[in-house]
Design a protein around this motif. Structure first.
Motif, PDB file in Angstrom:
ATOM      1  N   ASP A 206       0.822  -1.222   0.000  1.00 23.97           N
ATOM      2  CA  ASP A 206       0.000   0.000   0.000  1.00 23.97           C
ATOM      3  C   ASP A 206       0.851   1.265   0.000  1.00 23.97           C
ATOM      4  O   ASP A 206       0.327   2.365   0.224  1.00 23.97           O
TER       5      ASP A 206
ATOM      6  N   ASN B 233       2.248   4.570  -0.983  1.00 27.58           N
ATOM      7  CA  ASN B 233       1.696   5.567  -1.892  1.00 27.58           C
ATOM      8  C   ASN B 233       2.568   6.811  -1.880  1.00 27.58           C
ATOM      9  O   ASN B 233       3.278   7.080  -0.903  1.00 27.58           O
ATOM     10  N   PHE B 234       2.557   7.527  -2.952  1.00 30.61           N
ATOM     11  CA  PHE B 234       3.270   8.805  -3.018  1.00 30.61           C
ATOM     12  C   PHE B 234       2.486   9.752  -3.902  1.00 30.61           C
ATOM     13  O   PHE B 234       2.180   9.386  -5.042  1.00 30.61           O
TER      14      PHE B 234
ATOM     15  N   GLY C 235       1.862  10.611   0.168  1.00 29.75           N
ATOM     16  CA  GLY C 235       1.082   9.911   1.193  1.00 29.75           C
ATOM     17  C   GLY C 235       0.769  10.889   2.309  1.00 29.75           C
ATOM     18  O   GLY C 235       1.360  11.974   2.376  1.00 29.75           O
ATOM     19  N   ASP C 236      -0.153  10.511   3.196  1.00 29.05           N
ATOM     20  CA  ASP C 236      -0.453  11.425   4.302  1.00 29.05           C
ATOM     21  C   ASP C 236      -0.003  10.776   5.604  1.00 29.05           C
ATOM     22  O   ASP C 236      -0.711  10.777   6.592  1.00 29.05           O
ATOM     23  N   ASP C 237       1.196  10.202   5.583  1.00 29.96           N
ATOM     24  CA  ASP C 237       1.685   9.493   6.761  1.00 29.96           C
ATOM     25  C   ASP C 237       3.098   9.966   7.137  1.00 29.96           C
ATOM     26  O   ASP C 237       3.694  10.809   6.461  1.00 29.96           O
TER      27      ASP C 237
ATOM     28  N   ASP D  80       5.828   9.619   4.469  1.00 28.87           N
ATOM     29  CA  ASP D  80       5.879  10.665   3.457  1.00 28.87           C
ATOM     30  C   ASP D  80       6.714  11.851   3.958  1.00 28.87           C
ATOM     31  O   ASP D  80       7.553  12.396   3.239  1.00 28.87           O
TER      32      ASP D  80
ATOM     33  N   ALA E 215       2.519   5.277  -7.966  1.00 28.18           N
ATOM     34  CA  ALA E 215       3.216   5.998  -6.885  1.00 28.18           C
ATOM     35  C   ALA E 215       4.663   6.281  -7.302  1.00 28.18           C
ATOM     36  O   ALA E 215       5.202   7.366  -7.041  1.00 28.18           O
TER      37      ALA E 215
END
Ligand code: RAT
Ligand code: ZN
Length: 413
Positions: A215, A217-218, A220-222, A225, A271
């Motif tokens: 999972d 992603n880029f 991302g809201d984590d 990131d 991503a």
């Protein structure tokens, strides 16, 4: 049409491709190996080979020994269980099991033995530094990239003891323990950056690497990131270091199996497209664990010259998968990819992983040259050598040379 010196006879062409592929020295861009003098970290010999997590996972399917009992056994007892289960009570046809056969055969050891006495006596009789030389020589591996964890105590002790590492073993800085946590672990962004800079200055890595879940992603809201944007990517730019992303691993799907309990999942290749687009001056080496992502990775690499696909990783390192993936890369990317890395954890695995990979690479290359011949372009021996050198070391060296895409280090300072 010039034909003198060209390989227009297909039998000759095949023989020549095999000679070049089998004799060209390779740079192994991702392993878990360590030099002989990294006390206890340099794994070798039959007991380590048999307790490799690729094999324990297979043995658990057929042995009556339950995992909790297996893990309490000594390494030699564990190796005996694996040998009996996968090599005596059945035929070792899986890739990882056949690999052990290839290694035993390379040393002239009995591949049908009913116990491990002969193999143990052989490996115990070896002097480790000479054995390392011998194995690299048999495998035709000129250099390997280690996986160096700056957060690992045992490794840090060795680095701080002023060891001068064998120059055939290059450093890569593994950032899983930084990037795969859900928070900043009590440190500020600038403290993380400071730590990373210090590690880079101490260890001189050829790249920074991380394995990522499907999972990923880029953008991302984590936390990952934030750490990528504010710590790792700026460090990559400043130190002119490539970043290696290994995407698609699901850790600990069956914790009972310990290090054999990881699995995989299909990831989102877009991503990587967004990452490559936003950081055109950073070079990325990328591999995906899922077969389903391989074609999309080739297409993404056609769009971004700062993206280098590499290797057929872990569950993909089987002849049928290596063949398929290498062929689709040749068809979509020419020679602009790195066909394989070994991921060896035990020294002698270099022998089988490279022997088996070379076979698939030679077959795929031969077919591509034969198709070219049928289309009207015969190849010359030196053109084959040029291709193989590029695939086996040139593309990687270009990626880790301390140059940015299009800018030399001196220009950028
Ligand atoms: O292939 C392997 O041996 C895996 O266990 C992993 O180490 C993987 O290669 C990784 O580097 O995360
Ligand atoms: Zn690995």
């Amino acid at each position: 049409m010039r034909t003198a010196g060209l390989l227009i006879d297909t039998a000759e062409l095949r023989a020549h491709v095999e000679i070049v592929v089998n004799s060209t020295w390779v740079t192994d861009v991702h392993t878990h190996l360590f030099p002989a003098d990294f006390n206890g970290l340099c794994l070798f010999g039959i007991d380590e080979l048999l307790t490799y997590h690729y094999l324990t996972a297979e043995a658990f399917r057929s042995t009556s020994v339950p995992p909790e009992l297996f893990w309490r056994m000594s390494k030699t007892d564990q190796a005996d269980v694996v040998w009996k289960t996968l090599f005596v009570d059945s035929l070792p046809t899986s890739e990882a099991a056949r690999g052990v056969i290839t290694v035993l055969d390379a040393f002239g050891l009995d591949t049908r033995a009913t116990d491990l006495k002969e193999a143990r006596a052989f490996f115990n009789s070896r002097s480790l530094p000479e054995h390392v030389d011998h194995v690299l020589d048999i495998a035709r591996v000129g250099g390997v990239v280690m996986t160096n964890d700056p957060f690992d105590e045992a490794e840090n002790q060795i680095w701080n003891s002023n060891v001068v590492p064998d120059s055939r073993f290059q450093v890569s800085l593994r950032l899983d323990r930084l990037l795969n946590k859900s928070d900043l672990q009590g440190a500020s962004i600038s403290e993380h950056r400071h730590f990373l800079d210090a590690s880079i200055r101490q260890l001189h890595p050829v790249y920074m690497g991380v394995s990522l879940p499907p999972d990923f992603n880029f953008p991302g809201d984590d936390t990952r990131d934030r750490l990528l944007r504010d710590v790792v990517l700026p460090a990559a730019r400043e130190h002119n270091l490539a970043i290696t992303l290994m995407i698609g691993v699901r850790r600990g799907v069956n914790p009972e199996l310990r290090e054999a309990g990881d699995s995989l999942g299909k990831a989102d290749v877009s991503a990587i497209e967004r990452l490559c687009a936003e950081y055109p001056d950073v070079k990325f080496l990328v591999t995906f664990l899922s077969r389903e992502n391989q074609h999309e990775l080739c297409v993404a690499a056609r769009k971004f010259r700062n993206l280098m696909p590499f290797g057929c990783w872990w569950f993909l390192n089987n002849p049928s998968m290596v063949s398929e993936i290498t062929r689709e890369r040749l068809e979509l990317l020419g020679q602009s990819f790195i066909p394989q890395h070994s991921d060896a954890r035990v020294l002698e695995q270099l022998i089988y992983k490279w022997k088996h990979a070379r076979k698939q690479i030679a077959d795929a290359l031969y077919d591509s040259y034969e198709q070219l011949l049928n289309s009207g372009r015969a190849v010359a021996p030196e053109e084959i050598s040029r291709d193989v050198a590029r695939l086996f070391s040139g593309n990687f060296n270009e990626w880790v040379a301390r140059e940015r895409c299009g800018t030399s280090v001196s220009e950028s300072h």
